[in-house]
Each structure stands twice: as C-alpha cells, then as structure tokens.
Motif scaffolding. Sequence first.
Motif, PDB file in Angstrom:
ATOM      1  N   LYS A 147      30.335  31.770  33.258  1.00  0.00           N
ATOM      2  CA  LYS A 147      30.735  30.379  33.467  1.00  0.00           C
ATOM      3  C   LYS A 147      32.048  30.097  32.741  1.00  0.00           C
ATOM      4  O   LYS A 147      32.470  30.852  31.867  1.00  0.00           O
ATOM      5  CB  LYS A 147      29.642  29.431  32.956  1.00  0.00           C
ATOM      6  CG  LYS A 147      29.344  29.541  31.468  1.00  0.00           C
ATOM      7  CD  LYS A 147      28.151  28.672  31.097  1.00  0.00           C
ATOM      8  CE  LYS A 147      27.786  28.763  29.634  1.00  0.00           C
ATOM      9  NZ  LYS A 147      28.801  28.231  28.718  1.00  0.00           N
ATOM     10  N   ALA A 185      33.015  24.561  31.136  1.00  0.00           N
ATOM     11  CA  ALA A 185      31.660  24.669  31.679  1.00  0.00           C
ATOM     12  C   ALA A 185      30.717  24.934  30.521  1.00  0.00           C
ATOM     13  O   ALA A 185      30.832  25.958  29.852  1.00  0.00           O
ATOM     14  CB  ALA A 185      31.571  25.769  32.723  1.00  0.00           C
ATOM     15  N   SER A 220      27.072  24.215  30.777  1.00  0.00           N
ATOM     16  CA  SER A 220      25.744  24.588  31.253  1.00  0.00           C
ATOM     17  C   SER A 220      25.753  25.929  31.963  1.00  0.00           C
ATOM     18  O   SER A 220      26.648  26.223  32.767  1.00  0.00           O
ATOM     19  CB  SER A 220      25.225  23.517  32.216  1.00  0.00           C
ATOM     20  OG  SER A 220      24.025  23.940  32.832  1.00  0.00           O
ATOM     21  N   ASP A 270      26.209  25.842  35.642  1.00  0.00           N
ATOM     22  CA  ASP A 270      27.542  25.694  36.224  1.00  0.00           C
ATOM     23  C   ASP A 270      28.177  27.040  36.572  1.00  0.00           C
ATOM     24  O   ASP A 270      29.249  27.076  37.174  1.00  0.00           O
ATOM     25  CB  ASP A 270      28.477  24.964  35.253  1.00  0.00           C
ATOM     26  CG  ASP A 270      28.097  23.509  35.058  1.00  0.00           C
ATOM     27  OD1 ASP A 270      27.495  22.927  35.979  1.00  0.00           O
ATOM     28  OD2 ASP A 270      28.403  22.961  33.981  1.00  0.00           O
ATOM     29  N   ASP A 319      24.308  30.698  42.182  1.00  0.00           N
ATOM     30  CA  ASP A 319      24.138  29.922  40.962  1.00  0.00           C
ATOM     31  C   ASP A 319      22.740  30.135  40.396  1.00  0.00           C
ATOM     32  O   ASP A 319      21.844  30.655  41.069  1.00  0.00           O
ATOM     33  CB  ASP A 319      24.459  28.439  41.165  1.00  0.00           C
ATOM     34  CG  ASP A 319      23.541  27.743  42.168  1.00  0.00           C
ATOM     35  OD1 ASP A 319      22.321  28.030  42.181  1.00  0.00           O
ATOM     36  OD2 ASP A 319      24.031  26.896  42.927  1.00  0.00           O
ATOM     37  N   CYS A 372      26.243  24.082  24.683  1.00  0.00           N
ATOM     38  CA  CYS A 372      25.817  24.802  25.885  1.00  0.00           C
ATOM     39  C   CYS A 372      24.300  24.882  26.035  1.00  0.00           C
ATOM     40  O   CYS A 372      23.788  24.851  27.156  1.00  0.00           O
ATOM     41  CB  CYS A 372      26.460  26.185  25.910  1.00  0.00           C
ATOM     42  SG  CYS A 372      28.264  26.076  26.030  1.00  0.00           S
ATOM     43  N   SER A 405      22.533  23.164  29.261  1.00  0.00           N
ATOM     44  CA  SER A 405      21.716  24.035  30.111  1.00  0.00           C
ATOM     45  C   SER A 405      20.290  23.516  30.227  1.00  0.00           C
ATOM     46  O   SER A 405      19.701  23.507  31.321  1.00  0.00           O
ATOM     47  CB  SER A 405      21.720  25.460  29.552  1.00  0.00           C
ATOM     48  OG  SER A 405      23.020  26.000  29.535  1.00  0.00           O
ATOM     49  N   ASP A 431      20.194  20.411  32.457  1.00  0.00           N
ATOM     50  CA  ASP A 431      20.321  20.773  33.869  1.00  0.00           C
ATOM     51  C   ASP A 431      19.055  21.443  34.395  1.00  0.00           C
ATOM     52  O   ASP A 431      18.704  21.288  35.577  1.00  0.00           O
ATOM     53  CB  ASP A 431      21.521  21.689  34.077  1.00  0.00           C
ATOM     54  CG  ASP A 431      22.836  20.916  34.136  1.00  0.00           C
ATOM     55  OD1 ASP A 431      22.808  19.669  34.130  1.00  0.00           O
ATOM     56  OD2 ASP A 431      23.896  21.574  34.188  1.00  0.00           O
TER      57      ASP A 431
END
Length: 200
Positions: free
Chosen positions: A113, A119, A121, A124, A132, A155, A159, A162
């Motif tokens: 990523k 980015a 997550s 992403d 993905d 991160c 993550s 998401d």
Amino acid sequence: MTRALLIVDVQNDFTEGGALGVAGGNAVAAGIAELLSGEAGGSRQSAGSHDYALVAASRDWHEGDSDNGGHFAAPGTAPDFVTTWPAHCVQGTSGAEYHVALPLDRIDVHVRKGTGEPAYSAFDGSTHDGRDLAAVLAERGIEALDVVGIATDYCVRASALDAVQAGLRVRLLSDLVAGVAPESSAAALRELATAGVEIC
C-alpha cells in the motif's frame, strides 16, 4: 467462525532503528512470530495459528522518486508526524522489508500500500495480482479478523476500522501492537472499541 490474522506493517523502518521506528516494534515482531508458532501461552494460545484460515500481511511500499502524494515531507521542511513524514518504506530498500523475526512462510497473502499516495489502511492496498484485501478475505469466506502490528494510532487503527466497515468481526490483540505516541494510541483503542472492535 472462519478467522484470519492481519499483520499490519511490521517492517524494518517501523521498528527500532528504522526511519520511523516505534518503541516496542521489535517486541511486536517477536510476539507475532510466537503467535504463529503456536507455542505462545495464555490468550495467545487461544488465538494460535492453527485457528487461522488465512494469514495476511501489509507493507508500506512507497516510491523513492516522489513525495507519494504529499505523504513525505517536502525537502527542507520538517515533517509534522501527523500527515507528513520522513521518507520511509521506500521500495527496494531494507527499510521496506518485513522485520526479520516474522516467519514469512506462514504468511499467505501479501498486501502493498501507499505506492505514490498516502495509505494507512491495509484495505487500501493490493496483492501482487491486483486484488484488494477485502476481496481476498471474502473469497476465502473469512468472517472474523484478528489485527496486530504497527502503529496502533495510524495504520493498525485505519485497518481495523476498515475491517469493521467490511462487515468483519474484528479483534485487536493489544499486546501485539505498538504505537507512535501513548496518548494517540490510547485514543485509537477507545475509538476502535466504540466502533465495535474487541480489544483483547
């Protein structure tokens, strides 16, 4: 319930001695290795590698010849360590590699990523074949996700949030994360708990 493990950004640049080294990063890497070995005791044993249908790992994979969409601080300016950062995890450098303690043979899916853009997550990023993470997890019938890694307040937080948005039942293994700062890490854990993440 079919459960996977997501290892977020356990890379040389995010552990002690790296460009953005986080205190406790080496210990997180060693703890994840112990978890995957199936030899850990206590709460880790109940979430041992034999319970995981899939192990995924993400990495920052930034371009070396750009500011990656403003993610790297401009030359001659100081990073604010909120939205701009020193150069880190540049493709092809040792800083972008996984920490040596991680057992790479136990990782089924690798996600890169931040290529040319900010980015945070893992969701992403994409795999080597362009899929993905959400698609990979859905294909494998994953319903629940344990999240570990670096950094709690950036991160890992992004993550896990998401993952909740993707409809997964999410646990964060709090002894296997390390954050940039105590205050923002504590705030991230509160936010995650409010969002429905189980903090173990």
